[in-house]
Design an enzyme around this catalytic site. Structure first.
Site, short mmCIF file in Angstrom:
data_model
loop_
_atom_site.label_atom_id
_atom_site.label_comp_id
_atom_site.label_asym_id
_atom_site.label_seq_id
_atom_site.Cartn_x
_atom_site.Cartn_y
_atom_site.Cartn_z
N LYS A 1 0.85 -1.20 0.00
CA LYS A 1 0.00 0.00 0.00
C LYS A 1 0.88 1.25 0.00
O LYS A 1 1.46 1.60 1.02
CB LYS A 1 -0.93 0.05 1.21
CG LYS A 1 -1.91 1.23 1.09
CD LYS A 1 -2.35 1.80 2.40
CE LYS A 1 -1.83 3.15 2.77
NZ LYS A 1 -1.94 4.27 1.84
N GLU B 1 9.90 2.61 10.79
CA GLU B 1 10.88 3.66 10.53
C GLU B 1 10.13 4.98 10.67
O GLU B 1 9.35 5.33 9.80
CB GLU B 1 11.43 3.47 9.10
CG GLU B 1 12.69 4.19 8.85
CD GLU B 1 13.71 3.82 9.90
OE1 GLU B 1 14.08 4.73 10.65
OE2 GLU B 1 14.09 2.65 9.99
N CYS C 1 12.85 12.14 6.73
CA CYS C 1 12.98 11.82 8.18
C CYS C 1 14.38 12.15 8.64
O CYS C 1 14.62 12.32 9.83
CB CYS C 1 12.66 10.38 8.54
SG CYS C 1 12.29 9.30 7.25
N GLU D 1 8.73 16.92 15.37
CA GLU D 1 9.03 16.81 13.93
C GLU D 1 8.06 17.69 13.14
O GLU D 1 6.85 17.51 13.22
CB GLU D 1 8.92 15.36 13.48
CG GLU D 1 9.41 15.18 12.05
CD GLU D 1 9.42 13.73 11.58
OE1 GLU D 1 8.44 13.02 11.82
OE2 GLU D 1 10.42 13.33 10.97
#
Ligand code: UN1
Length: 497
Positions: free
Chosen positions: A175, A250, A284, A385
Site C-alpha cells: 500500500k 521507521e 525523516c 518533527e
C-alpha cells in the site's frame, strides 16, 4: 483526461471493489491531475492477501539466487527508465529533478545490492557438544509481507522493503502513500515486466484507514514494514502486537547538525542548506536543528541568512529551482502552525515564516525556507518533527552542551558534526544517541547498502537497508543432524570430566 490507474490484485489490474476513485494532483500546480486511482477497501485487501498467501507456497521454493535475478532485471529496467520515472515523481510529489533522479538511483542501488544478497543469505554452522552430530542454521522466508510506504521517497523506500522481502522468499501486499500512487504503480509494472510471478506482488491503493489498517489487522499477513510518522507507527505496532506480528517501523526524526569553532564553515554551510532544505525539509533525516558553538554563532547565522535568501522556489522540473513545494495543503498548514508556535515560544524568526504565493507559486503548496534563532532546548519547535523547511538554531557554550542538546529529543535517527578535531569527532561518534552520525557531512545522504534506522522513538529497533534488513524478512531455522545411530541427549550425555 487524467490517466486512470488500477490496483494489481491476484494477477490482474482491477478497480476498487467500492468503485470509488481519488485524484492525485501536482503539488507545484494544483490544476494538473496526475491520475485517478482506485479508492480501495478491506474487501480489496482480503483479495490481495489471499492471492499473496496462495503464491507464497511456490515462491518460497524458488531458489534465492533465481529470485535475485528477477530483481537484477528490475534494476536494469529502473536504470533504463530513470529519467521518465524521475519526471513523473517530481510532478507527483514536488521535489526537484536532481533529487527524484537520486530517489530512483537509490532504488537501483537497492536492487543490485539485493541481487548480491540473494547469493549470500548466510546461515551458520557450529560444532555440536555431542559426537557425530552437526548443528546448522539457515534462513527461511516468513510469509505474506504488508508493506506501507510514505510519499517523500516514493521509489527508494518501497524498494528498500519490497526487494529484500521478495529475495528472501516472501510475497507482498503493497500500500503506497495516497500522495504518490503513480510512482508506486511504475515499480509494480517493472516488477511484473522483469518476470515476477504475478500473484507474488499485490498493489492496493487507498487511505491508511481503509487499506493500511486492514492490512495490519489481517490474520494472514505475517509481517508489516512501515515508514511514516511516530503517531501512526504506535497505532500500527499496537494493532499488530495483538497478533504477535513482526513489525519494522521507521518513524520520525529531529536531526541535529553541530558546528564547532574549528570547523570548515563553508562546508558546514553547504551541509546545513542541503540537510535542512533539500526535499523541502521533508525527509525523516532532514536537519531541523542547527547547534552552533557560541564562538561562531553570529557569523554563521549571517552566512546562513544570506544563502537562504538566495534559494529559488519553484516547480521541481525547472532546472533553476532549488526548493520545490511541500506535499499538500495539510502539510503546509501544519508547517505554518509550527511557525506560529515558535514565535509564541519566544524564538526569533530570522527569515521566511510564511507561504510563498508570488506569481506561479500561487497555484502550488509552497512555503518559504524558514529559520528561527534564539531557540532554546525544550521548545516545541526544537522537539517536535515539523517535516518541512523549518530550521531551529540553538547556541551552545561547548562540545559537551552540544552533545546534550543533540541527544535531548525523543528521536534518534540522524545526526552530524562539523569539526576538524579528530578527538571531538570520535567522541561524537560514540556519544551521539542516533542510528546514523555524519562527520563533516549533512544529516541526509544514507547509502542503500548500509543499515538505515534510528534509536529511541524513531523506530522499534529494526534497520532497513544493507545486510541487516534481511534479518527482518527471514526467520532463523536451526537443524540438528545426529548421525551417531543412537539417542544422544544434549546436556546429559556429555562428559566434560
Ligand atoms: C527518509 O527521509 O525517509 O539519507 C529517507 C537520506 C536518504 C533517505 C531518506 N537516502 O536522506
Amino acid at each position: 483526461m487524467a490517466e486512470k490507474y488500477y490496483n494489481f490484485i491476484n494477477g490482474e489490474w482491477c478497480e476498487a471493489s467500492t468503485g470509488e476513485t481519488f485524484e492525485n494532483r501536482n503539488p507545484a500546480n494544483w490544476d494538473e491531475v496526475i491520475g485517478v486511482f482506485p479508492k480501495s477497501s478491506k474487501e480489496d485487501v482480503d483479495k490481495a492477501v489471499r492471492a499473496a498467501r496462495e503464491a507464497y507456497e511456490e515462491w518460497r521454493l524458488v531458489p534465492a539466487p533465481k529470485r535475485g535475478m528477477i530483481i537484477k532485471k528490475v534494476g536494469d529496467l529502473l536504470t533504463e527508465r530513470k529519467e521518465e520515472i524521475a519526471r513523473l515523481m517530481t510532478r507527483e510529489m514536488g521535489k526537484v529533478l536532481a533529487e527524484t533522479r537520486g530517489d530512483v538511483q537509490e532504488g537501483i542501488d537497492t536492487a543490485y545490492y539485493a541481487v548480491s544478497e540473494a547469493r549470500r543469505l548466510f546461515g551458520h554452522t557450529a560444532p555440536s557438544e555431542l559426537p557425530n552430530k552437526m548443528n546448522i542454521s539457515f534462513r527461511m522466508p516468513i510469509g505474506v509481507a504488508g508493506i506501507i510506504t510514505p510519499w517523500n521517497f516514493p521509489m527508494a523506500i518501497p524498494t528498500w522493503k519490497i526487494f529484500p522481502a521478495l529475495v528472501s522468499g516472501n510475497t507482498v501486499v503493497f500500500k503506497p502513500a495516497s500522495d504518490t500512487p503513480a510512482t508506486a504503480t511504475k515499480l509494480v509494472e517493472i516488477l511484473l515486466e522483469a518476470g515476477l510471478p504475478p500473484k507474488v506482488i499485490n498493489l492496493v491503493h487507498g487511505t491508511g484507514n481503509q487499506v493500511g489498517i486492514p492490512i495490519v489487522e489481517h490474520p494472514d499477513v505475517d509481517l508489516i514494514s512501515f515508514t511514516g510518522s511516530s503517531a501512526v507507527g504506535r497505532i500500527i505496532n499496537s494493532k499488530a502486537g495483538k497478533d504477535l506480528k513482526r513489525v519494522s517501523l521507521e518513524l520520525g526524526g529531529k536531526n541535529g547538525q553541530i558546528v564547532m569553532p574549528d570547523a570548515r564553515l563553508d562546508l558546514a554551510l553547504d551541509g546545513v542548506l542541503w540537510g535542512a532544505f533539500g526535499t523541502t525539509g521533508q525527509r525523516c533525516t532532514a536537519t531541523s536543528r542547527l547547534i552552533l558553538h557560541k564562538d561562531i554563532h553570529d557569523k554563521f547565522v549571517d552566512m546562513l541568512a544570506e544563502r537562504v535568501s538566495q534559494l529559488r522556489l519553484g516547480d521541481g522540473l525547472k532546472p533553476d529551482t532549488d526548493v520545490g513545494p511541500v506535499i499538500n495543503e495539510g502539510a503546509r498548514e501544519k508547517i505554518h502552525s509550527y511557525v506560529e508556535i515558535g514565535k509564541k515560544e519566544g524564538a526569533t524568526l530570522l527569515i521566511g515564516g510564511e507561504p510563498a504565493t508570488d506569481g506561479e507559486l500561487a497555484r502550488g503548496w509552497f512555503y518559504k525556507p524558514t529559520i528561527f534563532v534564539d531557540v532554546k532546548p525544550g521548545m516545541r519547535i526544537e522537539q517536535e518533527e515539523i517535516f518541512g523547511p523549518v530550521l531551529s538554531v540553538i547556541k551552545v557554550n561547548d562540545f559537551d552542551e552540544a552533545i546534550k542538546v543533540i541527544n535531548d529529543t525523543e528521536y534518534g535517527l540522524s545526526s552530524s558534526i562539523y569539526t576538524q578535531d579528530v578527538n571531538l569527532a570520535f567522541r561524537a561518534m560514540r556519544d551521539i544517541n542516533a542510528g546514523i552520525t555524519y562527520i563533516n557531512g549533512p544529516t541526509i545522504g544514507a547509502e542503500a547498502h548500509m543499515p538505515f534506522g534510528g534509536t529511541k522513538h524513531t523506530g522499534n529497533g529494526h534497520r532497513e537497508g544493507g545486510w541487516e534488513v534481511y534479518d527482518f524478512y527471514t526467520e532463523t531455522k536451526v537443524v540438528y543432524v545426529d548421525f551417531s545411530g543412537r539417542l544422544q541427549r544434549a546436556q546429559i550425555d556429555v562428559d566434560y570430566d
